[in-house]
Design an enzyme around this catalytic site. Structure first.
Site, PDB file in Angstrom:
ATOM      1  N   SER A 257     -33.595  -3.795  -2.502  1.00 25.68           N
ATOM      2  CA  SER A 257     -34.485  -3.798  -1.191  1.00 25.68           C
ATOM      3  C   SER A 257     -35.751  -3.137  -1.425  1.00 25.68           C
ATOM      4  O   SER A 257     -36.663  -3.330  -0.688  1.00 25.68           O
ATOM      5  CB  SER A 257     -34.034  -3.542   0.009  1.00 25.68           C
TER       6      SER A 257
ATOM      7  N   VAL B 245     -29.962  -1.313  -2.371  1.00 30.20           N
ATOM      8  CA  VAL B 245     -28.513  -1.054  -2.508  1.00 30.20           C
ATOM      9  C   VAL B 245     -28.020  -0.916  -4.135  1.00 30.20           C
ATOM     10  O   VAL B 245     -26.772  -0.927  -4.264  1.00 30.20           O
ATOM     11  CB  VAL B 245     -27.531  -2.422  -1.919  1.00 30.20           C
TER      12      VAL B 245
ATOM     13  N   TYR C 271     -33.371   0.693   7.453  1.00 28.88           N
ATOM     14  CA  TYR C 271     -32.731  -0.070   8.240  1.00 28.88           C
ATOM     15  C   TYR C 271     -31.847   0.743   9.521  1.00 28.88           C
ATOM     16  O   TYR C 271     -32.869   1.504  10.062  1.00 28.88           O
ATOM     17  CB  TYR C 271     -31.324  -0.740   7.525  1.00 28.88           C
TER      18      TYR C 271
ATOM     19  N   LYS D  94     -38.884  -4.906  -1.714  1.00 23.14           N
ATOM     20  CA  LYS D  94     -39.704  -5.487  -0.534  1.00 23.14           C
ATOM     21  C   LYS D  94     -40.760  -4.798  -0.242  1.00 23.14           C
ATOM     22  O   LYS D  94     -41.766  -5.427   0.448  1.00 23.14           O
ATOM     23  CB  LYS D  94     -38.729  -5.369   0.717  1.00 23.14           C
TER      24      LYS D  94
ATOM     25  N   TYR E  35     -36.228 -14.959  -3.503  1.00 21.64           N
ATOM     26  CA  TYR E  35     -35.697 -13.703  -2.896  1.00 21.64           C
ATOM     27  C   TYR E  35     -34.860 -12.814  -3.829  1.00 21.64           C
ATOM     28  O   TYR E  35     -34.994 -11.605  -3.898  1.00 21.64           O
ATOM     29  CB  TYR E  35     -35.336 -13.881  -1.435  1.00 21.64           C
TER      30      TYR E  35
HETATM   31  N1  GLN Z   1     -30.320  -8.213  -2.346  1.00 19.95           N
HETATM   32  C1  GLN Z   1     -29.773  -7.516  -1.408  1.00 19.95           C
HETATM   33  C2  GLN Z   1     -29.390  -8.268  -0.159  1.00 19.95           C
HETATM   34  O1  GLN Z   1     -29.865  -9.117  -0.032  1.00 19.95           O
HETATM   35  C3  GLN Z   1     -30.741  -6.353  -0.845  1.00 19.95           C
HETATM   36  C4  GLN Z   1     -30.029  -5.442   0.291  1.00 19.95           C
HETATM   37  C5  GLN Z   1     -30.769  -4.124  -0.215  1.00 19.95           C
HETATM   38  O2  GLN Z   1     -30.917  -3.453  -1.021  1.00 19.95           O
HETATM   39  N2  GLN Z   1     -30.414  -3.329   1.178  1.00 19.95           N
HETATM   40  O3  GLN Z   1     -28.156  -8.180   0.456  1.00 19.95           O
END
Ligand code: GLN
Length: 304
Positions: free
Chosen positions: A63, A258, A240, A66, A188
């Site tokens: 993430s 993650v 989050y 992003k 994505y």
């Molecule tokens: N690719 C992961 C997902 O979509 C990214 C989530 C993350 O890093 N928080 O679940």
């Protein structure tokens, strides 16, 4: 400030946490990562780099990528982007469906999965060669021409990405994405599979810390006001349902993934990247959070 000595002290101080948390095994390819890896790298605005641990080893940004797609979308769409995605903290898990359904498919912010899937759609519909354009942008930002996607990680996530597929389908049902669901998901997952090491990640985030300087990389340019606003969204939405906790403990804008990475910035001072793969229940790196908490505590430097 002697950041090298500070980072070395911190890397020792966080060791007792070494066994806590677990790998993001819902993406099978990430379950193979050595959970004991630890790295931190800080880049100061005045051109110095300080690092400790496995700072030259690449890991999955997930993430954190992003932030890069938000920068591209904001450069392309300007303020109009906020019609497609909100900028309020969600208070929910990064992959939650509940709020998205209640709010008729308008994602709360660009950093939850639903919001980032909309960003992927914006890039797919705006760019001539989205995968290449995204890569050129991040390569220029981090100063490394060899940074790339990990196709095994992207495939592994696609094969098990039932929840993200549900999110993308809900978005499509509410007409929030234009492209084909499979195409958006593939892009994505590819952006999430981007790999960098802590040195590259800290360098990439220096552009967000240094928002008085011109932001222009591979044709993507942002005003200093836009960079400042990306930082504001990181501050409120970067972690989050743990965004409040990160703000409370660390006091810097940042973004987690993650893969166990966290990148954060202290505006006009430094950028910092940390990597430790074991995650807490919110999907944020246990040792990564502690490292940054100690960094701002020991140096008495945070935005508050
Ligand atoms: N690719 C992961 C997902 O979509 C990214 C989530 C993350 O890093 N928080 O679940």
């Amino acid at each position: 400030m002697n950041y090298q000595a500070v980072l070395e002290d911190i890397s020792k101080a966080v060791r007792p946490l070494a066994g806590q948390g677990k790998l993001a095994d819902y993406i099978p390819a990430l379950a193979n990562v050595n959970p004991d890896k630890y790295a931190v790298c800080l880049n100061s605005i005045d051109g110095h780099m300080y690092s400790v641990g496995d700072a030259g080893e690449r890991f999955s940004l997930q993430s954190i990528s992003k932030v890069f797609s938000l920068a591209m979308c904001l450069s392309i769409k300007g303020e109009g982007l906020w019609k497609r995605v909100g900028k309020e903290p969600s208070g929910t898990a990064f992959n939650s469906l509940v709020q998205l359904e209640a709010e008729h498919g308008l994602p709360r912010n660009p950093f939850i999965n639903a919001g980032a899937i909309v960003l992927a759609d914006v890039l797919l519909t705006s760019l001539a060669d989205p995968e290449e354009n995204f890569l050129s942008f991040v390569r220029e930002l981090c100063g490394s021409g060899t940074v790339g996607y990990n196709l095994d990680v992207a495939r592994s996530e696609r094969e098990n990405g039932y929840l993200n597929a549900a999110i993308a389908n809900l978005l499509k049902y509410h007409k929030k994405i234009e492209c084909d669901v499979e195409e958006v998901l593939a892009f994505y997952f590819k952006m999430c599979s981007l790999e960098m090491n802590c040195k590259e990640l800290a360098r990439a985030f220096l552009a967000f810390a240094n928002h008085n300087e011109k932001f222009c990389y591979s044709g993507i340019s942002l005003t200093s006001s836009q960079v400042k606003r990306i930082n504001a969204v990181m501050q409120t939405c970067g972690f989050y349902d743990e965004a409040g906790e990160f703000s409370y403990l660390v006091g810097l804008p940042g973004k987690s993934g993650v893969g166990g990475g966290i990148a954060a910035i202290y505006p006009r001072r430094y950028s910092v990247a940390v990597w430790s793969p074991r995650l807490n229940s919110k999907g944020n790196s246990v040792m990564g959070m502690k490292t940054l908490e100690l960094l701002t505590t020991e140096t008495m430097e945070s935005i508050f």
